[in-house]
Design an enzyme around this catalytic site. Structure first.
Site, PDB file in Angstrom:
ATOM      1  N   ASN A   1      -0.043  -9.331   5.040  1.00 42.84           N
ATOM      2  CA  ASN A   1      -0.066  -7.874   5.182  1.00 42.84           C
ATOM      3  C   ASN A   1       0.074  -7.218   3.808  1.00 42.84           C
ATOM      4  OD1 ASN A   1      -0.181  -5.408   6.459  1.00 42.84           O
ATOM      5  ND2 ASN A   1       1.704  -5.646   7.621  1.00 42.84           N
TER       6      ASN A   1
ATOM      7  N   CYS B   1      -5.033   0.191   3.672  1.00 39.93           N
ATOM      8  CA  CYS B   1      -4.952  -1.208   4.105  1.00 39.93           C
ATOM      9  C   CYS B   1      -6.261  -1.954   3.890  1.00 39.93           C
ATOM     10  CB  CYS B   1      -4.536  -1.293   5.568  1.00 39.93           C
ATOM     11  SG  CYS B   1      -5.673  -0.474   6.725  1.00 39.93           S
TER      12      CYS B   1
ATOM     13  N   GLN C   1       0.821  -1.212   0.000  1.00 43.96           N
ATOM     14  CA  GLN C   1       0.000   0.000   0.000  1.00 43.96           C
ATOM     15  C   GLN C   1       0.856   1.264   0.000  1.00 43.96           C
ATOM     16  OE1 GLN C   1      -1.565  -1.196   4.012  1.00 43.96           O
ATOM     17  NE2 GLN C   1      -1.494   1.009   4.405  1.00 43.96           N
TER      18      GLN C   1
ATOM     19  N   HIS D   1      -5.709  -1.040  11.616  1.00 45.29           N
ATOM     20  CA  HIS D   1      -5.142  -1.674  10.429  1.00 45.29           C
ATOM     21  C   HIS D   1      -5.961  -2.899  10.046  1.00 45.29           C
ATOM     22  CE1 HIS D   1      -2.082  -2.356   7.458  1.00 45.29           C
ATOM     23  NE2 HIS D   1      -1.625  -3.467   8.002  1.00 45.29           N
TER      24      HIS D   1
END
Length: 443
Positions: free
Chosen positions: A384, A71, A65, A362
């Site tokens: 992630n 996110c 990102q 997040h």
């Protein structure tokens, strides 16, 4: 209240000088990296990146990102691409977060102006109006806000609307849009207070936001415009799909947005109740962000069910609390703070939220879980969106203790929690838009 006296300072100094543990800690930590020196080696070894229950195929490539707060859009598109990879025998694929990013910002601008019009009789210094003025065009969002955009605008492959500099590094665009929206807010409030119509003004304002976004991000595909997506599969075979962004969602990605439900763990509030965040949204006319609040074990059970069903899990957490990106570990006890007499477990989850020590910041994906002999989760594999250079090739191991303390939300399908679905029809607990449970949408 008493002030700090010189005698108190002398006493504390003497106490420190007489404490060999504190002096040793000072001697070590004043000369080195605390994050390395306090690593608990036993936890480092125990936090294995091996899992006995995992997806048949994880998403690829690992996404990034970059310098943006997208996110939630990366976690969402990383979730949705898995069916594409299986359906078309793909080694890797990306759906466009930038496409959703463009239309989310446009809708947020319109939503903000609508809220300003609704609240023009409120004092400009009221907490509600000041909340709206703080950062209405931020990058953050929630799963429900993603479905709002997908329902209205659809999806496209990343190759049809790729990254631009300002999607990867959004601060300049955000600053310019924020300045313009605050200017518009003053105009709308003053005109409405004078009894004037603002409908035409508002249309021109949103049109200007669209123009500015197009300059920085590029003109996006139209939701109903036909496109052709061409690609090679794992075997090198050429394939082609013709669709529109809106049809692509239903016919190609096969994403049925009403079937998804967000489970929340907010120990401040009653369980088995809907929690609605008042006025928190991105599309005018859609319901504000809401969740079903349940105990943390129900969230964990839903994760295990989805992984066993070969489905990844979107989740919201307080990150980067107790996260080590060099090792790819999320573990409350990875740092042994007790060695310096510091108790980091002194406050419970509810109190941390109440006293601003923790909130949802997040969104990521869970793609695997390690179960013990009783079928209970021990650790989770986390995908992630901070690039392959962070964590273990872009992935993290998250302990179940971390999950219980710092995970607030998971998204699953209603069929996976059938015994809870009837609770969606009950009267909600309504929280203000600035409540911590809305924080992910304000990052």
């Amino acid at each position: 209240m008493s002030e700090i006296s010189t005698s108190a300072l002398d006493q504390w100094t003497q106490s420190f000088e007489n404490d060999p543990i504190s002096k040793l800690a000072g001697s070590v930590l004043q000369h080195g990296n605390v994050d390395e020196l306090l690593i608990n080696r036993s936890r480092e070894i125990a936090d294995s990146h091996v899992f006995n229950t995992k997806l048949e195929q994880e998403g690829a490539p690992v996404t990034a990102q970059k310098a943006s707060g997208r996110c939630w859009l990366f976690a969402s598109t990383n979730l949705l691409r898995l069916k594409l990879m299986s359906k078309y025998n793909l080694k890797e694929v990306q759906l466009s977060p930038t496409y959703l990013f463009f239309y989310d910002k446009l809708e947020k601008a319109n939503y903000f102006l609508d809220q300003i019009c609704q609240t023009y009789k409120e004092d400009v210094n009221s907490q509600l109006v000041q909340f709206f003025l703080t950062d209405p065009i931020c990058d953050g969002g929630q799963f429900a806000m993603m479905t709002n955009i997908v329902d209205k605008y659809g999806l496209v492959p990343n190759s049809l609307y790729p990254e631009s500099h300002s999607s990867s590094s959004s601060h300049v665009l955000n600053r310019l849009l924020l300045t313009k929206l605050r200017e518009y807010a003053q105009v709308l409030r003053e005109k409405l207070a004078a009894g004037e119509s603002v409908e035409e003004d508002k249309k021109k304002m949103v049109a200007e936001i669209y123009r500015l976004q197009s300059i920085f991000l590029g003109l996006p595909p139209s939701p109903d415009a036909e496109f052709t997506w061409e690609f090679y599969d794992k075997d090198g075979k050429f394939q082609s799909v013709t669709s529109t962004p809106k049809k692509f969602v239903k016919e190609v990605v096969e994403f049925d947005t009403p079937e998804y439900i967000s489970l929340l763990n907010d120990p401040r509030n009653e369980y088995n109740r809907v929690i609605k965040i008042d006025r928190l949204g991105n599309v005018v006319g859609r319901e504000p962000v809401s969740y079903l609040n349940v105990e943390i074990d129900r969230l964990a059970d839903a994760v295990v069910t989805r992984i066993k069903n070969n489905k990844a899990v979107f989740f919201g957490t307080d990150t980067p609390k107790f996260m080590d990106s060099s090792r790819g570990v999320m573990d409350i006890d990875l740092w042994d703070y007790k060695l310096i007499g510091y108790d980091h477990r002194a406050v419970d989850k509810a109190s941390r939220v109440i006293y601003h020590e923790s909130l949802m910041t997040h969104a990521m994906l869970i793609t695997a879980v390690h179960l013990d002999e009783n079928g209970k989760p021990v650790r989770y594999r986390v995908e992630n969106s901070w690039s392959k250079t962070k964590g273990n090739e872009g992935y993290y191991v998250m302990t179940h203790d971390y999950f219980k303390e710092y995970v607030y939300q998971i998204v699953c399908e209603k069929s996976e929690v059938q015994d809870l679905v009837h609770l969606l029809d009950t009267d909600p607990i309504v929280l203000p838009p600035y409540d911590p449970m809305g924080a992910l949408a304000k990052m």
